[in-house]
Design a protein around this motif. Structure first.
Motif, PDB file in Angstrom:
ATOM      1  N   SER A  74       0.706  -1.240   0.006  1.00 49.67           N
ATOM      2  CA  SER A  74       0.145  -0.063   0.152  1.00 49.67           C
ATOM      3  C   SER A  74       0.874   1.370   0.071  1.00 49.67           C
ATOM      4  N   GLN A  75       2.275   1.274  -0.042  1.00 47.36           N
ATOM      5  CA  GLN A  75       3.118   2.344  -0.212  1.00 47.36           C
ATOM      6  C   GLN A  75       2.982   3.151  -1.534  1.00 47.36           C
ATOM      7  N   PRO A  76       2.686   4.270  -1.536  1.00 40.00           N
ATOM      8  CA  PRO A  76       2.532   4.977  -2.690  1.00 40.00           C
ATOM      9  C   PRO A  76       3.549   5.068  -3.694  1.00 40.00           C
ATOM     10  N   ASP A  77       4.687   4.792  -3.252  1.00 38.38           N
ATOM     11  CA  ASP A  77       6.022   4.841  -4.225  1.00 38.38           C
ATOM     12  C   ASP A  77       6.008   3.277  -5.174  1.00 38.38           C
ATOM     13  N   PHE A  78       4.986   2.546  -4.639  1.00 40.83           N
ATOM     14  CA  PHE A  78       4.952   1.337  -5.408  1.00 40.83           C
ATOM     15  C   PHE A  78       3.551   1.579  -6.684  1.00 40.83           C
ATOM     16  N   PHE A  79       2.882   2.535  -6.463  1.00 44.97           N
ATOM     17  CA  PHE A  79       1.737   2.695  -7.483  1.00 44.97           C
ATOM     18  C   PHE A  79       2.290   2.902  -8.853  1.00 44.97           C
ATOM     19  N   PRO A  80       3.091   3.577  -9.183  1.00 45.52           N
ATOM     20  CA  PRO A  80       3.807   3.528 -10.622  1.00 45.52           C
ATOM     21  C   PRO A  80       3.928   2.118 -11.321  1.00 45.52           C
ATOM     22  N   SER A  81       4.604   1.235 -10.445  1.00 41.90           N
ATOM     23  CA  SER A  81       4.829  -0.043 -10.817  1.00 41.90           C
ATOM     24  C   SER A  81       3.655  -0.691 -11.160  1.00 41.90           C
ATOM     25  N   LEU A  82       2.788  -0.599 -10.021  1.00 40.26           N
ATOM     26  CA  LEU A  82       1.378  -1.134 -10.146  1.00 40.26           C
ATOM     27  C   LEU A  82       0.628  -0.895 -11.503  1.00 40.26           C
ATOM     28  N   HIS A  83       0.495   0.635 -11.743  1.00 38.82           N
ATOM     29  CA  HIS A  83      -0.096   0.767 -13.050  1.00 38.82           C
ATOM     30  C   HIS A  83       0.644   0.198 -14.270  1.00 38.82           C
ATOM     31  N   MET A  84       2.180  -0.022 -14.359  1.00 39.32           N
ATOM     32  CA  MET A  84       2.702  -0.419 -15.547  1.00 39.32           C
ATOM     33  C   MET A  84       2.271  -2.036 -15.372  1.00 39.32           C
ATOM     34  N   ILE A  85       2.046  -2.511 -14.331  1.00 37.58           N
ATOM     35  CA  ILE A  85       2.031  -3.997 -14.292  1.00 37.58           C
ATOM     36  C   ILE A  85       0.544  -4.311 -14.950  1.00 37.58           C
ATOM     37  N   MET A  86      -0.509  -3.162 -14.359  1.00 40.18           N
ATOM     38  CA  MET A  86      -2.065  -3.444 -14.837  1.00 40.18           C
ATOM     39  C   MET A  86      -2.133  -3.102 -16.275  1.00 40.18           C
ATOM     40  N   GLN A  87      -1.407  -2.186 -16.800  1.00 42.18           N
ATOM     41  CA  GLN A  87      -1.542  -1.607 -18.222  1.00 42.18           C
ATOM     42  C   GLN A  87      -0.780  -2.955 -19.234  1.00 42.18           C
ATOM     43  N   GLY A  88       0.207  -3.677 -18.452  1.00 42.50           N
ATOM     44  CA  GLY A  88       0.745  -4.754 -19.363  1.00 42.50           C
ATOM     45  C   GLY A  88      -0.567  -5.778 -19.491  1.00 42.50           C
ATOM     46  N   GLY A  89      -0.943  -5.901 -18.172  1.00 44.29           N
ATOM     47  CA  GLY A  89      -2.134  -6.912 -18.398  1.00 44.29           C
ATOM     48  C   GLY A  89      -3.206  -6.648 -19.333  1.00 44.29           C
ATOM     49  N   ILE A  90      -3.530  -5.222 -19.372  1.00 41.27           N
ATOM     50  CA  ILE A  90      -4.618  -4.767 -20.258  1.00 41.27           C
ATOM     51  C   ILE A  90      -4.142  -4.973 -21.592  1.00 41.27           C
ATOM     52  N   ASP A  91      -3.046  -4.605 -22.050  1.00 38.13           N
ATOM     53  CA  ASP A  91      -2.344  -4.917 -23.285  1.00 38.13           C
ATOM     54  C   ASP A  91      -2.350  -6.473 -23.728  1.00 38.13           C
ATOM     55  N   LYS A  92      -2.230  -7.454 -22.756  1.00 38.17           N
ATOM     56  CA  LYS A  92      -1.998  -9.061 -23.139  1.00 38.17           C
ATOM     57  C   LYS A  92      -3.558  -9.362 -23.458  1.00 38.17           C
ATOM     58  N   MET A  93      -4.663  -8.725 -22.560  1.00 42.78           N
ATOM     59  CA  MET A  93      -6.009  -9.343 -22.790  1.00 42.78           C
ATOM     60  C   MET A  93      -6.475  -8.912 -23.985  1.00 42.78           C
ATOM     61  N   THR A  94      -6.132  -7.607 -24.280  1.00 49.10           N
ATOM     62  CA  THR A  94      -6.562  -7.049 -25.692  1.00 49.10           C
ATOM     63  C   THR A  94      -5.852  -7.649 -26.611  1.00 49.10           C
ATOM     64  N   GLU A  95      -4.458  -8.036 -26.471  1.00 48.89           N
ATOM     65  CA  GLU A  95      -3.959  -9.109 -27.565  1.00 48.89           C
ATOM     66  C   GLU A  95      -4.672 -10.451 -27.914  1.00 48.89           C
ATOM     67  N   ALA A  96      -5.095 -10.955 -26.982  1.00 50.76           N
ATOM     68  CA  ALA A  96      -5.765 -12.247 -26.855  1.00 50.76           C
ATOM     69  C   ALA A  96      -7.238 -12.097 -27.198  1.00 50.76           C
ATOM     70  N   GLY A  97      -7.545 -10.831 -27.353  1.00 48.38           N
ATOM     71  CA  GLY A  97      -9.167 -10.645 -27.592  1.00 48.38           C
ATOM     72  C   GLY A  97     -10.057 -11.020 -26.434  1.00 48.38           C
TER      73      GLY A  97
END
Length: 168
Positions: free
Chosen positions: A18-41
Motif C-alpha cells: 500500500s506504499q504510494p511509491d509502488f503505485f507507478p509500478s502497479l500501474h505499469m503491471i496493470m497496463q501490461g495485463g490490459i495490453d495482453k488481454m487486448t492482444e488475446a481478444g
C-alpha cells in the motif's frame, strides 16, 4: 471459435503493497495485463485488489470450449513425448528476486512470460496431443508426476528410450 475454444472474459486479481511509491509500478503491471488481454481478444470485466507485502498479479479467464476439445492431465498414452513450450528453471522468480540472474537473462525471462501461448496451443491441436498441463508451482517433476499418476503411465528418459540418439 477456431479450435473448439474461445477465451471471452477475464477478472484480474492484484495484490500489492500500500506504499504510494509502488503505485507507478502497479500501474505499469496493470497496463501490461490490459495490453495482453487486448492482444488475446479477451474483455476484462472486473477484478479485485488486496493489500499484500509482495506484489502478485494475474487473471482468471473464462470462455467456451467444445467438450471434445478439453485437454487435461489424465490422458497421456504410451509413446507420448514431453514437449515444453517455454524454457523453465534458470529464469525463475526465485533467481530474479535474489539477484542471481543477469539483466539479459531477466529480459529474456520477461519476454517469454509476456508471450501469449496462442501459437503453442494451435500447434498442440495441429499435431494431435493427448494430454496437457502447465508447469507452475509444482515444477516440472511435480506436474509430470501428476500427469503420470492421473494417466496410469510411467516415464522413461530419452537416453533409455532412444540410446542410439545419445552421443558417447
Amino acid at each position: 471459435m477456431g479450435n473448439g475454444w474461445k477465451a471471452v472474459v477475464s477478472l484480474n486479481i492484484a495484490m500489492f503493497p500500500s506504499q504510494p511509491d509502488f503505485f507507478p509500478s502497479l500501474h505499469m503491471i496493470m497496463q501490461g495485463g490490459i495490453d495482453k488481454m487486448t492482444e488475446a481478444g479477451v474483455s476484462i470485466i472486473g477484478g479485485h485488489t488486496i493489500k499484500d507485502k509482495e506484489p502478485k498479479f494475474g487473471y482468471t479467464v473464462h470462455g467456451t470450449i467444445h467438450p471434445d476439445k478439453i485437454y487435461d492431465n489424465s490422458k497421456a498414452k504410451a509413446g507420448d513425448a514431453l514437449i515444453l513450450t517455454k524454457k523453465i528453471g534458470q529464469h525463475s522468480r526465485y533467481r530474479v528476486k535474489r539477484k542471481m540472474s543477469s539483466d539479459s537473462s531477466i529480459e529474456e525471462f520477461t519476454l517469454s512470460m509476456a508471450t501469449l501461448n496462442r501459437r503453442a496451443s494451435e500447434i498442440m491441436i495441429e499435431v494431435g496431443i493427448s494430454t496437457a498441463t502447465d508447469i507452475t508451482g509444482f515444477g516440472l517433476i511435480g506436474h509430470l508426476n501428476e500427469v503420470l499418476s492421473a494417466s496410469l503411465c510411467r516415464a522413461v528418459s530419452i537416453q533409455r528410450a532412444f540410446p542410439s540418439l545419445m552421443t558417447q
